[in-house]
Design a protein around this motif. Structure first.
Motif, PDB file in Angstrom:
ATOM      1  N   THR A  77       0.825  -1.214   0.000  1.00  6.18           N
ATOM      2  CA  THR A  77       0.000   0.000   0.000  1.00  6.18           C
ATOM      3  C   THR A  77       0.857   1.262   0.000  1.00  6.18           C
ATOM      4  O   THR A  77       0.425   2.311  -0.487  1.00  6.18           O
ATOM      5  CB  THR A  77      -0.944   0.030   1.214  1.00  6.18           C
ATOM      6  N   GLN A  96      -1.207  -0.803  -6.983  1.00 11.66           N
ATOM      7  CA  GLN A  96      -2.672  -0.703  -6.973  1.00 11.66           C
ATOM      8  C   GLN A  96      -3.327  -1.978  -7.514  1.00 11.66           C
ATOM      9  O   GLN A  96      -4.436  -2.342  -7.093  1.00 11.66           O
ATOM     10  CB  GLN A  96      -3.151   0.515  -7.763  1.00 11.66           C
ATOM     11  N   TYR A 125      -9.829   3.365   2.852  1.00 10.66           N
ATOM     12  CA  TYR A 125      -8.492   3.825   2.453  1.00 10.66           C
ATOM     13  C   TYR A 125      -7.998   4.863   3.457  1.00 10.66           C
ATOM     14  O   TYR A 125      -8.797   5.489   4.172  1.00 10.66           O
ATOM     15  CB  TYR A 125      -8.515   4.406   1.040  1.00 10.66           C
ATOM     16  N   ILE A 137      -6.707   3.533  -7.607  1.00 13.81           N
ATOM     17  CA  ILE A 137      -7.428   2.446  -6.946  1.00 13.81           C
ATOM     18  C   ILE A 137      -8.744   2.163  -7.660  1.00 13.81           C
ATOM     19  O   ILE A 137      -9.110   1.001  -7.886  1.00 13.81           O
ATOM     20  CB  ILE A 137      -7.674   2.778  -5.461  1.00 13.81           C
TER      21      ILE A 137
END
Length: 289
Positions: A77, A96, A125, A137
């Protein structure tokens, strides 16, 4: 429909978790954590890239990574939004895409368990993600068939969950803090007259403080107590595998100290076998709590 449910998925820097929500006949909402892992509800936020480019996540990825650590991706991430893709085993892959694949894996697992797909999917998120990361994303989720998934900041999701159980009165405020694997997020929210929650001011984020730092602190403490240091451990595959196992034991011990007064951590390294006892007060002292 009796089986109708909504699914929320949180892909953090170190763990992946999920929950389902259902509406009862009396109008109450019932939310339940989804058991994703073999030992607990959460699974590691890691990905294993096979030679054909297929991506596996969670416990399965963690197990495969023991024999081929060069194909294992951790903390992906943090790389979302980077211009340079990840390079794994001679292949390139975007962070992603790994994120979206992780969400899709959870949706597939829950759909199989429930016997039908969720009516809606919500993906949380970090509150400090801007339009660029969110756009990446959304595109990645669409590519895996989840283009309709809703994106919600983690602090908002936490506030909504708390408000569902302990409702705020209009005008009241709530402080939310979110300690992730690699970062810390905090925000203050107010409940408006229409029942919605609004973020006040700018959420505060610390990008270099998280649960993984606590894991490192426990590992350093255990090695020191055992008369060792990370640099003194042999670079061979057997020793490094044992060191990764030790780190996992440290993580388990850290989590158990949330409800136990002490934890015993086995130290099984080549040529060295012992155990270290860690108390809650020692952990609080080393982490500044």
């Amino acid at each position: 429909m009796p089986g109708l449910y909504h699914l929320s998925v949180d892909v953090g820097a170190s763990r992946i978790s999920a929950a389902t929500a259902r509406l009862a006949r009396d109008g109450a909402v019932s939310a339940d954590a989804v058991p994703l892992g073999r030992r607990n509800d959460q699974v590691p936020a890691v990905a294993f890239v096979e030679s054909d480019g297929n991506v596996l996540v969670g416990d399965e990825a963690q197990l495969l990574g023991h024999s081929a650590p060069e194909r294992l991706i951790r903390e992906f991430t943090r790389s979302i939004g980077d211009d340079v893709p990840l390079s794994v085993g001679g292949l390139t892959i975007t962070a992603q895409h790994v994120f979206a694949t992780s969400v899709a894996a959870v949706v597939d697992a829950v759909s199989e368990r429930e016997g039908e797909p969720p009516a809606a999917v919500v993906v949380t998120y970090p509150s400090n993600w801007g339009p660029h990361r969110l756009g990446l994303i959304r595109s990645a989720l669409a590519a895996v068939g989840l283009g309709e998934a809703a994106l919600v900041p983690g602090v908002i999701a936490a506030a909504l969950d708390h408000d569902a159980v302990h409702p705020l009165e209009p005008g009241q405020t709530m402080a939310v803090h979110d300690m992730g694997g690699t970062s810390y997020h905090a925000a203050v929210l107010r409940k408006d007259e229409d029942g919605s929650l609004q973020v006040l001011g700018q959420p505060r984020d610390i990008d270099d403080l998280g649960g993984l730092d606590f894991d490192d602190a426990v590992l350093r403490h255990v090695l020191k107590a055992a008369g060792l240091s990370a640099g003194a451990v042999d670079d061979g595959p057997e020793a490094q595998a044992a060191l990764r196992q030790l780190r996992g034991e440290c993580v388990d011990a850290k989590e158990s100290l949330s409800f136990d007064a002490q934890a015993t951590i086995p130290v099984l390294l080549p040529g060295h076998s012992t155990a270290v006892r860690l108390t809650r007060s020692e952990f609080e002292s080393m982490t500044g709590n």
